[in-house]
Scaffold this active site. Structure first.
Site, mmCIF file in Angstrom:
data_model
loop_
_atom_site.group_PDB
_atom_site.id
_atom_site.type_symbol
_atom_site.label_atom_id
_atom_site.label_comp_id
_atom_site.label_asym_id
_atom_site.label_seq_id
_atom_site.Cartn_x
_atom_site.Cartn_y
_atom_site.Cartn_z
ATOM 1 N N GLY A 57 -6.918 -3.016 2.726
ATOM 2 C CA GLY A 57 -8.227 -3.414 2.241
ATOM 3 C C GLY A 57 -8.181 -3.771 0.759
ATOM 4 N N TRP A 82 -2.776 -3.673 1.021
ATOM 5 C CA TRP A 82 -3.167 -2.845 -0.127
ATOM 6 C C TRP A 82 -2.545 -1.457 -0.008
ATOM 7 C CZ3 TRP A 82 -4.496 -1.301 -4.672
ATOM 8 C CH2 TRP A 82 -4.998 -0.011 -4.850
#
Length: 316
Positions: free
Chosen positions: A40, A112
């Site tokens: 994310g 991420w």
């Protein structure tokens, strides 16, 4: 992949700043500890359960600050994201490890989550047995710029133009990330929702080739989409609170940690050079390039992740 399994334990962990994290443990309570760091930021990670042998691993998953089942949730415009930073997420992982009485654990992170895994492992190398990273990112400013400030637009010009067109005309030539962060925090709920949908259309198009039209299934929930977009723009605007290139420069901290880097050759969100350059400064890392894969963990890429967890699986 392994069959879907249900958690045998779960809970909420208070981490300070008014934030609480949802966590769950799956598999064998006496197995090898492992923790998953989702992408994310703001994505969540229940599908990661299927990457691990449930008879061999004690697998811990958690929702990072302000997303998933953690509270307060970023879909609520009253939720302040100021304390949601990389340094605090690293501290949260350590707090969770202590709460669960884990001495050392394998760390798996994608997209991420691979940046967060590197930041955690370099700060707490004595607590990490191995690292498995995929869709590798290293938090360099050029990586944020590639995906969110016009680099990738060269390959997705139509989708990038749609992202710009959803902004007021006066803001289309400036920093898109700052413009969207402002809209996603606007008092008008309709404006916030439109901004979240436009942002998530860009996020839906770029992980796969050919580009995907419309919203990916995970963004169908408008609360999920708003929380995701708020958190991502919050992090990108600050370049992840990381000095440029710091995780590569400090990779010497990983000298005693074995790692497997799984990366799709056609990953357009996070190009293969990220993993290649990380392997060059991390002697105990092995790069596995998946020929037909992009950024999304599908098919052959998922198979390589299962192979990686199996390689680090303790002997029966």
């Amino acid at each position: 992949m392994y069959p879907e399994i249900e958690p045998y334990a779960h809970g909420m962990l208070e981490v300070g700043d008014g934030d609480s994290l949802y966590w769950e443990a799956c598999g064998n309570p006496r197995g090898k500890p492992a923790v998953v760091l989702h992408g994310g930021p703001g994505s969540g990670s229940p599908w990661h359960r299927r990457l691990f042998d449930p008879g061999a691993y004690r697998l811990v998953l958690f929702d990072q600050r302000n997303c998933g089942r953690s509270r307060p949730h970023a879909a609520d415009p009253a939720t302040d994201l100021e304390a949601n930073t990389t340094a605090n997420l690293v501290a949260d992982i350590e707090l969770l490890r202590g709460e669960l009485e884990v001495d050392r654990w394998l760390v798996l992170g994608g997209s991420w989550g691979s940046t967060l895994a590197l930041a955690y492992a370099e700060a707490h190398a004595d607590r990490v047995t191995e690292l498995i990273l995929f869709g590798v990112t290293t938090g360099r400013h050029e990586e944020f710029d590639w995906l969110f400030r016009g680099g990738l637009a060269r390959l997705f010009p139509e989708q990038w133009e749609q992202l710009r067109a959803a902004l007021p005309p006066a803001e289309r030539e400036g920093d898109i990330v700052e413009a969207y962060e402002r809209l996603l925090n606007d008092p008008d709920p309709a404006l916030r929702r439109r901004a979240a949908e436009a942002w998530c259309r860009w996020e839906s198009a770029t992980p796969v080739w050919p580009p995907q039209d419309g919203l990916a299934e995970r963004f169908a929930d408008p609360e999920y989409a708003l929380a995701f977009a708020r958190i991502v723009t919050h992090y990108v605007r600050h370049n992840g609170w990381l000095d440029d290139g710091v995780l590569l420069r400090e990779a010497g901290a990983l000298a005693e940690i074995s790692g497997i880097l799984v990366h799709g050759r056609f990953d357009l969100q996070a190009d293969l050079a990220n993993a290649w350059e990380l392997e060059r400064v991390w002697p105990r890392a092995e790069l596995v390039v998946v020929s037909d894969a992009g950024h999304s963990p599908r098919d052959d890429l998922t198979l390589e992740l299962v192979r990686a967890t199996d390689r680090f699986r303790p002997p029966a």
